[in-house]
Design a protein around this motif. Structure first.
Motif, PDB file in Angstrom:
ATOM      1  N   PHE A   1      45.116  41.708  35.759  1.00  0.00           N
ATOM      2  CA  PHE A   1      44.263  40.550  36.240  1.00  0.00           C
ATOM      3  C   PHE A   1      44.800  39.435  35.458  1.00  0.00           C
ATOM      4  O   PHE A   1      45.063  39.498  34.297  1.00  0.00           O
ATOM      5  N   PHE A   2      44.654  38.186  36.122  1.00  0.00           N
ATOM      6  CA  PHE A   2      45.087  36.843  35.482  1.00  0.00           C
ATOM      7  C   PHE A   2      43.551  36.010  35.238  1.00  0.00           C
ATOM      8  O   PHE A   2      42.729  36.277  36.117  1.00  0.00           O
ATOM      9  N   LEU A   3      43.222  35.616  34.097  1.00  0.00           N
ATOM     10  CA  LEU A   3      41.997  34.937  33.898  1.00  0.00           C
ATOM     11  C   LEU A   3      42.175  33.596  32.880  1.00  0.00           C
ATOM     12  O   LEU A   3      42.816  33.800  31.909  1.00  0.00           O
ATOM     13  N   SER A   4      41.642  32.537  33.429  1.00  0.00           N
ATOM     14  CA  SER A   4      41.745  31.093  32.593  1.00  0.00           C
ATOM     15  C   SER A   4      40.487  31.245  31.475  1.00  0.00           C
ATOM     16  O   SER A   4      39.464  31.885  31.898  1.00  0.00           O
TER      17      SER A   4
ATOM     18  N   GLN B   1      31.548  35.566  37.455  1.00  0.00           N
ATOM     19  CA  GLN B   1      32.197  35.634  38.742  1.00  0.00           C
ATOM     20  C   GLN B   1      33.710  36.565  38.488  1.00  0.00           C
ATOM     21  O   GLN B   1      33.822  37.282  39.565  1.00  0.00           O
ATOM     22  N   PHE B   2      34.359  36.331  37.459  1.00  0.00           N
ATOM     23  CA  PHE B   2      35.621  37.196  37.233  1.00  0.00           C
ATOM     24  C   PHE B   2      35.172  38.833  37.249  1.00  0.00           C
ATOM     25  O   PHE B   2      35.772  39.489  38.129  1.00  0.00           O
ATOM     26  N   ILE B   3      33.874  39.010  36.724  1.00  0.00           N
ATOM     27  CA  ILE B   3      33.659  40.707  36.570  1.00  0.00           C
ATOM     28  C   ILE B   3      33.316  41.105  38.225  1.00  0.00           C
ATOM     29  O   ILE B   3      33.499  42.161  38.537  1.00  0.00           O
ATOM     30  N   SER B   4      32.562  40.210  38.729  1.00  0.00           N
ATOM     31  CA  SER B   4      31.912  40.548  40.163  1.00  0.00           C
ATOM     32  C   SER B   4      32.992  40.473  41.259  1.00  0.00           C
ATOM     33  O   SER B   4      32.768  41.446  41.837  1.00  0.00           O
ATOM     34  N   ARG B   5      33.742  39.348  40.910  1.00  0.00           N
ATOM     35  CA  ARG B   5      34.747  39.288  42.263  1.00  0.00           C
ATOM     36  C   ARG B   5      35.980  40.036  41.851  1.00  0.00           C
ATOM     37  O   ARG B   5      36.815  40.716  42.780  1.00  0.00           O
ATOM     38  N   ASP B   6      36.606  39.762  40.860  1.00  0.00           N
ATOM     39  CA  ASP B   6      37.794  40.436  40.388  1.00  0.00           C
ATOM     40  C   ASP B   6      37.819  42.015  40.320  1.00  0.00           C
ATOM     41  O   ASP B   6      38.557  42.791  40.663  1.00  0.00           O
ATOM     42  N   LEU B   7      37.054  42.210  39.055  1.00  0.00           N
ATOM     43  CA  LEU B   7      37.023  43.489  38.512  1.00  0.00           C
ATOM     44  C   LEU B   7      36.235  44.609  39.550  1.00  0.00           C
ATOM     45  O   LEU B   7      36.747  45.519  39.707  1.00  0.00           O
ATOM     46  N   ARG B   8      34.998  44.433  39.741  1.00  0.00           N
ATOM     47  CA  ARG B   8      34.270  45.278  40.614  1.00  0.00           C
ATOM     48  C   ARG B   8      34.983  45.003  41.949  1.00  0.00           C
ATOM     49  O   ARG B   8      34.886  46.065  42.763  1.00  0.00           O
ATOM     50  N   GLY B   9      35.644  44.237  42.346  1.00  0.00           N
ATOM     51  CA  GLY B   9      36.121  43.909  43.830  1.00  0.00           C
ATOM     52  C   GLY B   9      37.507  44.647  43.888  1.00  0.00           C
ATOM     53  O   GLY B   9      37.693  44.957  45.149  1.00  0.00           O
ATOM     54  N   ARG B  10      37.932  44.895  42.757  1.00  0.00           N
ATOM     55  CA  ARG B  10      39.103  45.971  42.815  1.00  0.00           C
ATOM     56  C   ARG B  10      38.991  47.533  42.443  1.00  0.00           C
ATOM     57  O   ARG B  10      39.645  48.060  41.927  1.00  0.00           O
ATOM     58  N   ASN B  11      37.535  47.587  42.330  1.00  0.00           N
ATOM     59  CA  ASN B  11      37.019  48.848  41.777  1.00  0.00           C
ATOM     60  C   ASN B  11      37.370  49.441  40.527  1.00  0.00           C
ATOM     61  O   ASN B  11      37.655  50.632  40.421  1.00  0.00           O
ATOM     62  N   VAL B  12      37.422  48.300  39.680  1.00  0.00           N
ATOM     63  CA  VAL B  12      37.704  48.739  38.282  1.00  0.00           C
ATOM     64  C   VAL B  12      36.393  49.400  37.703  1.00  0.00           C
ATOM     65  O   VAL B  12      36.413  50.715  37.000  1.00  0.00           O
ATOM     66  N   PHE B  13      35.146  49.053  38.382  1.00  0.00           N
ATOM     67  CA  PHE B  13      33.967  50.052  38.377  1.00  0.00           C
ATOM     68  C   PHE B  13      33.036  49.816  39.364  1.00  0.00           C
ATOM     69  O   PHE B  13      33.250  48.889  40.075  1.00  0.00           O
ATOM     70  N   ALA B  14      31.969  50.788  39.540  1.00  0.00           N
ATOM     71  CA  ALA B  14      31.515  50.608  41.015  1.00  0.00           C
ATOM     72  C   ALA B  14      30.109  50.051  40.431  1.00  0.00           C
ATOM     73  O   ALA B  14      29.472  50.040  39.108  1.00  0.00           O
TER      74      ALA B  14
END
Length: 291
Positions: A268-271, A278-291
């Protein structure tokens, strides 16, 4: 500074998804391959002297004429390691990379605690990795936040050297989360070696807005100084140099992403200026890092 309580409330029921690592420590809520005094039936095996006779299966004994005991799956905890880059380069940029990375580390550590897993945070930069105690249970969240908040950074030890040390601690397959700017030529090799441990790997590449787009520094002559070696380079920022920088930066991102993908890990890339929620909900949760 501690994470926003509203964000933590949204993550209380989050749970890390696993692809390679197994629950293997303590007593928790994840089914493991270990067998013993659990709740879910696993299999039968022949009775051995010393076994608890309460686990004998009378129906199987009546049918086969030999004693067998019931075995159950033992629920364990997932070991979670968050390794946070505290080297001098993480002090650079505005907003500060380390401040954003430390806040993210606290949130990701909280997810592990709230879901019943075991977490340990490691901060690099000094001669040895600074490891937190092993923590478990949501009641230890403030202890985790205080521990991360008390770390001081700016050491000269490279992130690749720190990962080499960390491999000695990661003796069992775990979820390993790396948060770094990855400004280290040796880090690709260490990532490859680390992935051989069959860990679930997540690499979060942190960069400042100025590193993402150096044109924000303005034009003309500038002095660029390596935060860890102290080496300085005089150069003139012009459209050609900026375009070349962007090309090299993009190639390095691709290298890190490919290294993680080949090991079934995620990149993942993060500024440092990005919205964390938003990063947690869109990127991490969106790519199934956690449910």
């Amino acid at each position: 500074m501690k994470p926003d309580s509203r964000l933590l409330e949204k993550l209380v029921v989050a749970r890390y998804r696993l692809y390679q690592a197994k629950a293997s420590v303590g007593v928790g809520d994840r089914q493991s391959s270990a067998k013993g005094a659990g709740m879910e039936f696993a299999s039968h095996r022949p009775y051995r002297e010393g076994d608890d006779v309460r686990n004998l299966d009378p129906r199987l004994m009546a049918r086969l004429g030999e004693p067998f005991v019931r075995e159950y799956f033992v629920d364990r905890q997932l070991p979670v390691y968050v390794i946070l880059d505290g080297s001098a380069s993480m002090q650079q940029g505005k907003p500060g990379k380390f401040e954003a990375a430390a806040m993210l580390a606290q949130v990701l550590g909280f997810v592990a605690l709230a879901s019943g897993d075991q977490v340990r945070i490691g901060v690099t930069g000094n001669a040895v990795v600074d490891w937190s105690p092993r923590l478990q249970g949501q009641s230890r969240a403030d202890m985790l936040f205080d521990w991360v908040g008390g770390r001081r950074i700016g050491g000269q030890t490279s992130f690749s050297t720190a990962l080499r040390q960390a491999r000695g601690v990661l003796t069992q397959a775990a979820l390993v989360i790396l948060i770094s700017d990855f400004m280290d030529e040796g880090v690709e090799r260490e990532l490859k070696l680390l992935t051989e441990g069959r860990h679930d790997m997540i690499a979060i590449h942190m960069a400042s807005p100025q590193e993402i787009d150096p044109s924000a520094l303005g034009g003309g002559p500038v002095t660029l100084r390596d935060a860890e070696s102290g080496e300085a380079i005089e150069m003139s920022l012009n459209p050609t140099i900026v375009a070349r920088y962007r090309e090299v930066f993009s190639r390095w991102q691709s290298t890190l992403r490919d290294t993680m993908t080949r090991a079934q890990g995620r990149y993942f890339f993060l500024s440092s200026s990005a919205d964390l929620e938003q990063f947690i909900s869109r990127d991490l949760r969106g790519r199934n890092v956690f449910a």
